[in-house]
Scaffold this active site. Structure first.
Site, PDB file in Angstrom:
ATOM      1  N   CYS A  87     -24.016  37.394  -9.142  1.00 45.91           N
ATOM      2  CA  CYS A  87     -23.279  36.037  -9.344  1.00 45.91           C
ATOM      3  C   CYS A  87     -23.213  35.159  -8.181  1.00 45.91           C
ATOM      4  O   CYS A  87     -24.267  34.474  -7.729  1.00 45.91           O
ATOM      5  CB  CYS A  87     -21.972  36.630  -9.832  1.00 45.91           C
ATOM      6  N   HIS A 180     -22.822  40.025 -13.996  1.00 49.77           N
ATOM      7  CA  HIS A 180     -22.151  41.034 -13.420  1.00 49.77           C
ATOM      8  C   HIS A 180     -22.632  42.144 -14.063  1.00 49.77           C
ATOM      9  O   HIS A 180     -21.996  42.774 -15.025  1.00 49.77           O
ATOM     10  CB  HIS A 180     -20.504  40.947 -13.476  1.00 49.77           C
ATOM     11  N   GLU A 182     -22.166  45.143 -12.529  1.00 51.31           N
ATOM     12  CA  GLU A 182     -21.618  46.369 -11.751  1.00 51.31           C
ATOM     13  C   GLU A 182     -20.327  46.766 -12.365  1.00 51.31           C
ATOM     14  O   GLU A 182     -19.493  47.765 -11.746  1.00 51.31           O
ATOM     15  CB  GLU A 182     -21.461  45.826 -10.450  1.00 51.31           C
TER      16      GLU A 182
END
Length: 243
Positions: A87, A180, A182
C-alpha cells in the site's frame, strides 16, 4: 535471513508477515519511523518489507521521516536486493524510484478482485498467489492514492478497473502491491483504533457505521489473505536468497 521492516503507524504492523518470517526461521527488525526511530545500516539486511499507513506519500512536512525513508528505499532498490512494498510501501517505491502518485477520484475500500497481467502470471513472486493464473485474485483494498507515473524499468503485474496499477516490479527484485495481503483476524478492527485510519475510513465509506461494518466483514477474507501473504513472502525470500 534478516528482514528489515519499515512501519509508519501503530495500527499497520507487519501482521501475518511476522508469522511467515518466524516460520521460515528468519529474523525481523522493525523500524517504527513514526516514533522517530533511525534507519539502521542497510547492509545488515537481506530483504525489506515496507508497510502501509494513513499518511499520503507526499506529506513530507507533516511526516519528515518520509524523506530519509525514500532515500533509503532508492538506495536499497538500486543495490538489487529484494523489496516488498505494501500500500503506502508500494507508493513509496514508485516515488523513490522516480514515478508519481496522486489522489484517486474514488477511494478503493473493501475486498475486491484484481487480474494478473501476462507478465504477472510469469513473475517469480506474483505468480505464486493462489489462483493467479486461472482468474481474478481477491484482495483487501484500503487506499485513496494510486500510482500515476511508473518509474523507468517498471513491469505492471496486476490491475483492476478501479486502480490500474495493483502490483508492479521495479527492476529485478523490487515489488509493490497496492492491496493489503497482511491482514489477520481482527486486524481491520485494530486499524480502526488508529485515529488517522479511522478518520480515513469514515470519510471514504461515508459513515462510522459503514467503517465499522468494513472491519467486521474483513474477517471472512482472512483465510485467503493468509494464503496470499504466505505466497508473497515465499517469493520475496526466494528472490533474496538468489540475490
Amino acid at each position: 535471513m534478516r528482514v528489515l521492516i519499515f512501519q509508519h503507524t501503530a495500527g499497520e504492523h507487519p501482521a501475518s508477515f511476522t508469522d511467515h518470517i518466524a516460520a521460515a526461521g528468519d529474523s525481523a527488525h522493525v523500524v517504527h519511523l513514526y516514533k522517530g526511530e533511525a534507519i539502521p545500516d542497510l547492509a545488515l539486511f537481506d530483504a525489506a518489507i515496507v508497510m502501509g499507513g494513513p499518511m499520503d506519500v507526499w506529506e513530507e512536512e507533516a511526516h519528515p521521516w518520509l524523506r530519509p525513508e525514500k532515500r533509503a528505499i532508492a538506495a536499497w532498490v538500486e543495490s538489487g536486493r529484494a523489496y516488498l512494498g505494501v500500500c503506502l510501501g508500494h507508493q513509496l517505491l514508485v516515488e523513490a524510484m522516480g514515478g508519481s502518485c496522486a489522489k484517486m477520484a474514488v477511494p478503493e475500500v473493501g475486498v475486491m478482485p484484481m487480474m494478473l497481467t501476462e507478465a504477472g502470471c510469469a513473475d517469480a513472486v506474483l505468480s505464486r498467489l493462489p489462483g493467479a493464473n486461472v482468474g481474478p485474485v481477491r484482495v483487501m483494498q484500503w487506499h485513496g492514492v494510486e500510482a500515476i507515473t511508473l518509474p523507468e524499468g517498471t513491469t505492471l503485474l496486476a490491475e483492476n478497473e478501479n486502480c490500474p496499477v495493483q502490483a508492479i516490479r521495479v527492476g529485478a527484485r523490487a515489488w509493490g502491491v497496492q492491496f493489503h495481503p497482511e491482514i489477520t483476524d481482527d486486524l481491520c478492527a485494530y486499524w480502526m483504533t488508529d485515529p488517522g485510519n479511522r478518520a480515513a475510513a469514515i470519510e471514504w465509506l461515508g459513515s462510522a457505521v459503514a467503517a465499522d461494518q468494513f472491519a467486521a466483514d474483513s474477517a471472512a477474507h482472512v483465510p485467503t489473505a493468509l494464503q496470499n501473504s504466505a505466497a508473497l513472502y515465499a517469493g520475496l525470500r526466494a528472490a533474496a536468497l538468489e540475490g
